[in-house]
Design a protein around this motif. Structure first.
Motif, PDB file in Angstrom:
ATOM      1  N   UNK A   1      15.907 -10.964  -5.674  1.00  0.00           N
ATOM      2  CA  UNK A   1      15.437  -9.736  -5.009  1.00  0.00           C
ATOM      3  C   UNK A   1      13.917  -9.802  -4.849  1.00  0.00           C
TER       4      UNK A   1
ATOM      5  N   UNK B   1      10.078  -8.873  -5.318  1.00  0.00           N
ATOM      6  CA  UNK B   1       9.383  -8.403  -6.521  1.00  0.00           C
ATOM      7  C   UNK B   1       9.199  -6.877  -6.558  1.00  0.00           C
ATOM      8  N   UNK B   2       8.902  -6.289  -5.389  1.00  0.00           N
ATOM      9  CA  UNK B   2       8.624  -4.847  -5.437  1.00  0.00           C
ATOM     10  C   UNK B   2       9.876  -4.049  -5.772  1.00  0.00           C
TER      11      UNK B   2
ATOM     12  N   UNK C   1      10.395  -4.365  -9.483  1.00  0.00           N
ATOM     13  CA  UNK C   1       9.477  -3.471 -10.181  1.00  0.00           C
ATOM     14  C   UNK C   1       9.969  -2.031 -10.137  1.00  0.00           C
ATOM     15  N   UNK C   2      10.469  -1.626  -8.967  1.00  0.00           N
ATOM     16  CA  UNK C   2      10.947  -0.244  -8.853  1.00  0.00           C
ATOM     17  C   UNK C   2      12.188  -0.004  -9.699  1.00  0.00           C
TER      18      UNK C   2
ATOM     19  N   UNK D   1       5.021  -6.195 -15.243  1.00  0.00           N
ATOM     20  CA  UNK D   1       4.469  -7.349 -15.936  1.00  0.00           C
ATOM     21  C   UNK D   1       2.951  -7.343 -15.888  1.00  0.00           C
TER      22      UNK D   1
ATOM     23  N   UNK E   1      -2.517   2.980  -7.989  1.00  0.00           N
ATOM     24  CA  UNK E   1      -1.711   2.151  -7.090  1.00  0.00           C
ATOM     25  C   UNK E   1      -0.333   1.903  -7.700  1.00  0.00           C
TER      26      UNK E   1
ATOM     27  N   UNK F   1       2.193   4.443  -6.970  1.00  0.00           N
ATOM     28  CA  UNK F   1       2.440   4.713  -5.555  1.00  0.00           C
ATOM     29  C   UNK F   1       3.868   5.156  -5.262  1.00  0.00           C
ATOM     30  N   UNK F   2       4.850   4.477  -5.838  1.00  0.00           N
ATOM     31  CA  UNK F   2       6.242   4.803  -5.502  1.00  0.00           C
ATOM     32  C   UNK F   2       6.629   6.209  -5.967  1.00  0.00           C
TER      33      UNK F   2
ATOM     34  N   UNK G   1       4.494   8.771  -5.644  1.00  0.00           N
ATOM     35  CA  UNK G   1       3.469   9.643  -5.074  1.00  0.00           C
ATOM     36  C   UNK G   1       4.057  10.983  -4.632  1.00  0.00           C
TER      37      UNK G   1
ATOM     38  N   UNK H   1      -1.921  -0.455 -16.096  1.00  0.00           N
ATOM     39  CA  UNK H   1      -1.416  -0.457 -14.727  1.00  0.00           C
ATOM     40  C   UNK H   1       0.076  -0.766 -14.712  1.00  0.00           C
ATOM     41  N   UNK H   2       0.482  -1.757 -15.516  1.00  0.00           N
ATOM     42  CA  UNK H   2       1.906  -2.102 -15.571  1.00  0.00           C
ATOM     43  C   UNK H   2       2.723  -0.912 -16.059  1.00  0.00           C
TER      44      UNK H   2
ATOM     45  N   UNK I   1      21.341  -7.278   2.722  1.00  0.00           N
ATOM     46  CA  UNK I   1      20.503  -7.964   1.747  1.00  0.00           C
ATOM     47  C   UNK I   1      20.346  -9.429   2.141  1.00  0.00           C
TER      48      UNK I   1
ATOM     49  N   UNK J   1      -2.484   7.722  -1.388  1.00  0.00           N
ATOM     50  CA  UNK J   1      -1.766   6.659  -2.095  1.00  0.00           C
ATOM     51  C   UNK J   1      -1.388   5.532  -1.134  1.00  0.00           C
TER      52      UNK J   1
ATOM     53  N   UNK K   1      -4.371   3.340  -0.630  1.00  0.00           N
ATOM     54  CA  UNK K   1      -4.585   2.475  -1.794  1.00  0.00           C
ATOM     55  C   UNK K   1      -3.593   1.328  -1.789  1.00  0.00           C
TER      56      UNK K   1
ATOM     57  N   UNK L   1       2.662  -6.630  -5.084  1.00  0.00           N
ATOM     58  CA  UNK L   1       4.126  -6.637  -4.999  1.00  0.00           C
ATOM     59  C   UNK L   1       4.753  -6.480  -6.380  1.00  0.00           C
ATOM     60  N   UNK L   2       4.073  -6.978  -7.408  1.00  0.00           N
ATOM     61  CA  UNK L   2       4.598  -6.803  -8.766  1.00  0.00           C
ATOM     62  C   UNK L   2       4.454  -5.368  -9.256  1.00  0.00           C
ATOM     63  N   UNK L   3       3.619  -4.586  -8.579  1.00  0.00           N
ATOM     64  CA  UNK L   3       3.447  -3.184  -8.968  1.00  0.00           C
ATOM     65  C   UNK L   3       4.292  -2.262  -8.088  1.00  0.00           C
ATOM     66  N   UNK L   4       5.235  -2.826  -7.373  1.00  0.00           N
ATOM     67  CA  UNK L   4       6.162  -1.995  -6.610  1.00  0.00           C
ATOM     68  C   UNK L   4       5.732  -1.685  -5.194  1.00  0.00           C
ATOM     69  N   UNK L   5       4.683  -2.352  -4.691  1.00  0.00           N
ATOM     70  CA  UNK L   5       4.235  -2.103  -3.317  1.00  0.00           C
ATOM     71  C   UNK L   5       5.029  -3.023  -2.377  1.00  0.00           C
TER      72      UNK L   5
END
Lengths: 274, 416
Positions: A77, A79-80, A83-84, A89, A108, A111-112, A114, A171-172, B118, B261, B264, B277-281
């Motif tokens: 899948x 990465x984003x 994470x969601x 990490x 940041x 963000x998801x 927000x 942040x993580x 997918x 947001x 940012x 991308x690792x932070x969900x963006x």
């Protein structure tokens, strides 16, 4: 962790493989993480620890095998999405957003959550103001946990090294994960700083009800706080168990100190006893 | 976080003052038609460059395609007003309106389908989008022709000047929308490339647009565009007021977007894609949306530009020219809205205005030696651009003050 073995694991790696051409960076690794456990992943350089992190977080696709998170297969899948779903990490070589403020770095990750749409933002609606305020307050709360609240307006790259590490963890955490992967969080820290950091990790594990998997080279630190340790060498798991079990394991000693070292250390321990 | 705080009021008052002074000077005839055209060009250049700054300065995608979208916007808008003024028909307006609506709808629907499948690769997704868009265009053209006559009658009810202006405003907006939709389709496969490769691909886009415009009468079948001979007969109705209002809206939209947001998220991709991308963006999504918004402003500016001189020539949009907004953006400071606007006005006033006037007759071409030399000196002395990261208070994002909280102080101590 005997009392937890009957619960469903939060993360499970089943015969996970990741090859780079002919190099088997990760080869048929099985790993089970129980909820709320503090797990350590150790091994000599190049044994495939960070590759496992990259596969779990979706940066690499697995060559074979499965990554199962909360009963769902997540291998391959984006990465984003991973994470969601609840895996966050940190990176071995710190990867903050260097030219942004400390506060924005944390915002940041929020963000998801927000809670306003892009048109709200462009029109600068009342809803936007409200949600943006909430978001900022939450981010500031996270900074407080890591004692970075006074640094919020600072540009991230100007922070001292230790604070950058802390900010990366903050942040993580702001992306509200269930599983936190820490890649060498104590790298470059002196022993005292490292111990403080370990206390912090213990603390956030309890406060945010997390499962933690961490890679670390400072043995004192790993042995001190990890409840369960997995040792890797050449892309394979060579030992697993509690700190004491792993320390005595002859494979581990040989992986770190070279062939024959296990025999020598046994002799040494015997001599010391006498 | 007051919605109309001091800085916003200050900014708006300042904006009105700037507008009023320039408008008064134009009306009084102190700024002659030569200079007022340059001021209009500067405003248009500011809008194009702001769009590019969003893509390059804030999202980190090196694009040379901005002038391609500028051209698309210009020709789209020009074609609509040309048909209205010269052929007394709203067919251009209705067809392009329908196209922009139906294509937008098709993109929206296909996006819903694609996101459910997918592991669909980019190129198959692109093929699906392309097929959907072509069908949408086919239907839209038929529908647009069908409602052309009634809409023409409707516009004829208005006074002639008003109708012309309304058609022009809609045309400018549609120019932006079409540019945005084209940029979505183009960006879909190309945005997966790394930054430098993306730059080359967008350069290719500019060249494609230029060649199509060179042969617009033969290859595309738009006789009124007259291919490489240049399109004439476009009404000259862009005024300082129109340019100024569009510029103001652009600045406010970009400012509001960046200080949210979403802004940012856009900037985080420039800073570190992997970390973002690792932070969900959703990196692919935000790259695309930024590219679309940036190109929308490019198209918008194109529409305004087309109605300044009433004449369009494909050479205006050649790939050498496509470096102009890039130069403005770098000159003003990557990631600075203030700098971009300042540099755009400076660029137009100095290059086309001052240098053209102070150089003796026969030496006008030397301005293309003087101006690159200025650029070189500038890059050596101030590599971050004229304004660097500076923003006027209205645009600058403010770090909100820390709110007092007692509950968490214990935890902070505990950790420290």
């Amino acid at each position: 962790m005997a009392e937890n073995t009957n619960t469903t694991p939060i993360l499970e790696l089943r015969k996970l493989c990741r090859y780079f051409g002919g190099l088997k960076a990760v080869n048929e690794v099985d790993l089970v993480l129980q909820p709320h456990a503090l797990n350590g992943l150790i091994g000599p350089n190049g044994s495939g620890k960070t590759t496992i992190f990259n596969v779990i977080t979706g940066i690499y696709e697995p060559t074979g095998g499965e990554v199962v998170f909360e009963g769902q297969s997540i291998g391959g899948l984006d990465p984003y999405i991973i994470n969601q779903m609840g895996i966050a990490r940190t990176f071995q070589n710190i990867r903050l957003f260097p030219n942004l403020t400390v506060l924005d770095n944390v915002r940041i990750a929020y963000h998801t959550h927000a809670g306003y749409s892009m048109s709200d933002a462009i029109m600068h609606s009342k809803h936007f103001d409200k949600k943006e305020n909430e978001l900022t307050e939450k981010a500031q709360d996270f900074l407080r946990v890591f004692n970075l609240q006074d640094r919020q307006a600072e540009i991230a790259r100007n922070l001292p090294y230790g604070e950058q590490r802390r900010l990366e963890i903050a942040r993580a955490l702001a992306s509200s994960p269930k599983l936190l992967l820490l890649d060498e969080p104590a790298a470059g820290m002196n022993p005292k700083e490292a111990i403080t950091l370990m206390e912090l990790i213990h603390f956030i594990r309890d406060k945010f009800d997390l499962t933690i998997l961490l890679i670390e080279h400072q043995m004192r630190v790993v042995m001190g706080i990890c409840e369960h340790i997995t040792v890797m060498d050449f892309g394979q798991v060579i030992a697993r168990g509690s700190a004491q079990d792993v320390q005595k394991d002859s494979h581990v000693i040989e992986a770190y100190l070279g062939p024959g070292a296990a025999e020598l250390s046994k002799q040494y321990l015997k001599e010391r006893k006498q | 976080m007051n919605r109309l705080n001091k800085t916003s009021i200050f900014f708006l008052v300042g904006a009105v003052l700037v507008f009023g002074i320039v408008q008064a000077l134009i009306s009084a005839g102190i700024i002659n038609s030569f200079w007022s055209t340059i001021v209009l060009l500067a405003g248009v250049m500011a809008i194009v460059s702001l769009g590019l700054n969003l893509i390059y300065g804030f999202n980190g995608q090196f694009s040379l395609g901005q002038y391609g979208f500028y051209a698309i916007g210009a020709y789209t808008a020009a074609d609509i007003t040309y048909r209205w003024v010269q052929l007394h028909s709203a067919s251009g307006l209705t067809v392009i309106l329908m196209i922009s609506i139906l294509v937008g709808l098709a993109i929206f629907l296909i996006r819903g389908v694609v996101s459910k499948i997918r592991g669909m690769d980019t190129l198959s997704a692109f093929a699906l989008y392309l097929a959907g868009v072509l069908v949408a265009i086919f239907i839209a053209t038929r529908l647009g022709m069908l409602i052309a006559n009634p809409v023409t009658a409707l516009f004829n009810l208005m006074p002639e000047k008003v109708a012309q202006y309304v058609v022009y405003l809609i045309a400018v907006l549609l120019g932006g929308l079409i540019a945005g939709e084209v940029s979505f389709l183009f960006g879909l496969p190309v945005l997966t490339l790394g930054s430098d490769y993306f730059g080359i691909a967008t350069l290719g886009f500019t060249i494609i647009v230029k060649v199509l415009l060179d042969n617009s009468d033969t290859m595309l079948g738009f006789d009124e565009m007259k291919g490489a001979r240049g399109m004439i007969g476009i009404p000259k109705i862009t005024t300082w007021a129109t340019v100024f209002i569009f510029l103001l809206i652009t600045i406010i939209v970009i400012r509001n977007l960046l200080n949210s947001s979403y802004g940012r998220a856009i900037v985080s991709i420039r800073e570190d894609e992997t970390a973002a991308t690792s932070m969900g963006i959703d990196v692919a999504f935000y790259k695309t949306i930024t590219f679309v918004i940036g190109s929308f402003f490019g198209g918008l500016a194109g529409g305004l530009y087309a109605h300044i001189n009433g004449f369009l020539h494909p050479n205006t949009f050649s790939f050498v020219k496509s470096f102009d907004p890039l130069i403005v953006v770098v000159f003003g400071g990557l990631g600075s809205v203030t700098g971009t606007v300042g540099a755009a006005f400076g660029w137009a006033l100095v290059l086309e205005g001052v240098l053209r006037l102070i150089l003796p007759e026969g030496f006008e071409t030397w301005r293309f030696v003087i101006y690159p030399t200025l650029l070189l000196i500038m890059m050596l002395l101030k590599p971050n651009g004229l304004f660097g990261n500076y923003e006027i208070p209205f645009i600058r994002s403010v770090v909100p003050p820390l709110k007092e909280k007692k509950a968490d102080e214990e935890t902070a101590k505990e950790v420290a």
